[in-house]
Design a protein around this motif. Sequence first.
Motif, short mmCIF file in Angstrom:
data_model
loop_
_atom_site.label_atom_id
_atom_site.label_comp_id
_atom_site.label_asym_id
_atom_site.label_seq_id
_atom_site.Cartn_x
_atom_site.Cartn_y
_atom_site.Cartn_z
N TYR A 24 47.29 43.16 48.11
CA TYR A 24 48.09 43.44 46.93
C TYR A 24 47.46 44.56 46.11
N TYR A 28 50.51 44.83 41.18
CA TYR A 28 51.21 43.62 41.62
C TYR A 28 50.47 42.37 41.16
N PHE A 32 52.55 39.74 38.60
CA PHE A 32 53.01 38.44 39.08
C PHE A 32 51.96 37.34 39.00
N ARG A 256 57.26 36.95 51.58
CA ARG A 256 57.54 38.38 51.61
C ARG A 256 58.74 38.60 52.52
N GLY A 286 60.84 36.41 46.62
CA GLY A 286 60.01 37.44 47.22
C GLY A 286 60.79 38.72 47.41
N ASP A 287 60.11 39.74 47.86
CA ASP A 287 60.75 41.04 48.08
C ASP A 287 60.06 41.69 49.27
N ASN A 312 60.70 39.13 43.43
CA ASN A 312 59.32 38.74 43.13
C ASN A 312 59.26 38.02 41.79
N ARG A 313 58.48 36.96 41.73
CA ARG A 313 58.35 36.17 40.51
C ARG A 313 56.88 35.82 40.29
#
Length: 431
Positions: A24, A28, A32, A256, A286-287, A312-313
Motif C-alpha cells: 500500500y 492509501y 483508509f 481488492r 474494495g476497488d 474502498n472504505r
Amino acid sequence: MRALNLSMSNEPVAKRMLVFHSAYTYEYLREFGMEIFVQARDAGNFFEEILTVSPVANLQYLTDDYRNYTKPEFFKLDSKNVILEGKTTRYRFLKKFPVLNFAIAQLSLIVTIFRKGHLREVQIVRAEDPRVNGLYGLFFSRLLRKPLVVGVWGNPGRLRELNQAPNMPRLFPTMKSEERVEKFVLNRADAVLAQNQENLNYALDAGVDPSKTHFTQLGVGIDKSHFLPKEHRQDVRSDFKTWGAIGTNVLICISRLEVLKMVDHAILASRTLKAAEVDFKLILVGDGRETSNLKSLAIKEGLADEIIFAGNRSQAWIAGALNFSDINIAPLCGRSLLEASLGGLPAVSYDVDWHSEIVIPNSTGFLVPNLDFSAMGEAILQLCRNQVLRKQMATSMQQKALDIASPEKIAMRQRAIYQDFVFGSATNKQN
C-alpha cells in the motif's frame, strides 16, 4: 494501532529495522486507516525506529499523477515508522525509454537509502515478499552484514498456477523467471515468516530449511476496530438503508477488485439466489482494475439492483458494516476473511490458500471446491434459507477467529524472533 505494551520489561530493544514492501502507498494507508499494516511488523515494540521502503510505489498512482516523475519521497507514519516511496519512472523525457527510466529511478532510490536511511543503525533487514522486495532485502542484508527476514504472505506458486501468469507481470516477463527469483531469495534468507501452513508449504517446497521458518499469524495486522463489541463499532446504518440492504439477506465480499481475487465468482454465485427468488444484496467492498468489468458483469447477469459497489472504505467503516451483514463471501481472501470472522460472519469460501484453517465445514461456514461458483451459490442459498444454522455458524466463527487472532501471543512470538537474531546466537550467523 492496538498498542501491545511488551517493551516494558528489562529486555533490550534494537535501534532500527529496514523493511521493503509493495502493498500500500502512504496515502492509501492514511485514507483508509490501514496504519496497522505497517505497524504490525513490530507489534512487540522491539525496535526504536523502522524505515519501510516501497521500491515501486507509483505502480499504485494514477497515470497522470505528477509524482510518477519525482524523486523518492519520505512520509512519517508515526513516531516510529517512516515510509520511503520509490518510483518505476524518474524523468518524463525518458518516457519512451522505460527500461532506462526504471533503472535511473531505482538507482535514485538506492542513493536515497544510502544517504538518508541511517544504515549504520540497522540491525535487521526485512522483505515482505521474495520477489522485488526480496532482492532489495538480500542486497542490503549482505551489504550491511545483517540478518534477512522474508515474509511469505500467500502461496505465489498456487496463484501462478491458477492465473497462468506471473504475480507481478509488469516486473517479471515469465512465471519461470519469477519463481527462480523467489527460490533464490528464500534460500538465502536467515528466517522465513508465514501466516499459515499453506503459505509456509510454498517456502518448504522451494527448499527452505524448516528450522529457519516461523509462524506469525494475521492477528497483529488487524485494526483495533475489528476487536470492538458490536455496539461500539461505527454506525453505518444510513449507507445500508440507502442501498436497500436492511431487512434482507446481506452478503459481503471484502477484497481488492483484481482478477486473481476472483470477485466475479461472488457475482456469478449470487445468480443462484436470484433464480431461487431469494431477496438479497451483495456488498462488494474494495476497488481495483476489475471494477468496470465487474459492474458490466452485474448488468449482464441481471443483478445490477442486487449488487452494491461500496468502493474502498476505512477499517472502522468495514467493522461497522459487518454488523449489518449476514454472510461473508470469500473466493480468495487473506486478512479480510479474518476481519469478517471477528465480526461474527459465517463464511462461504473456496477451499484454497489458508481458508480451511478458519472455515470449518458445518461449523463456521462452508468450504466449496475451488472455482466452483455454482457450489458456492448453493452454499450461500442454504445459509439464506436456514437462519438457525447461520446464527450457530456465526457464533462458532467468531470464537474461532478470536482463538486464531491473539495479538499478544503473536507479538511475543514476533519479538522473540527478532531478539534471537539481534541479541542471540543468530546474530553472527551469515549464509
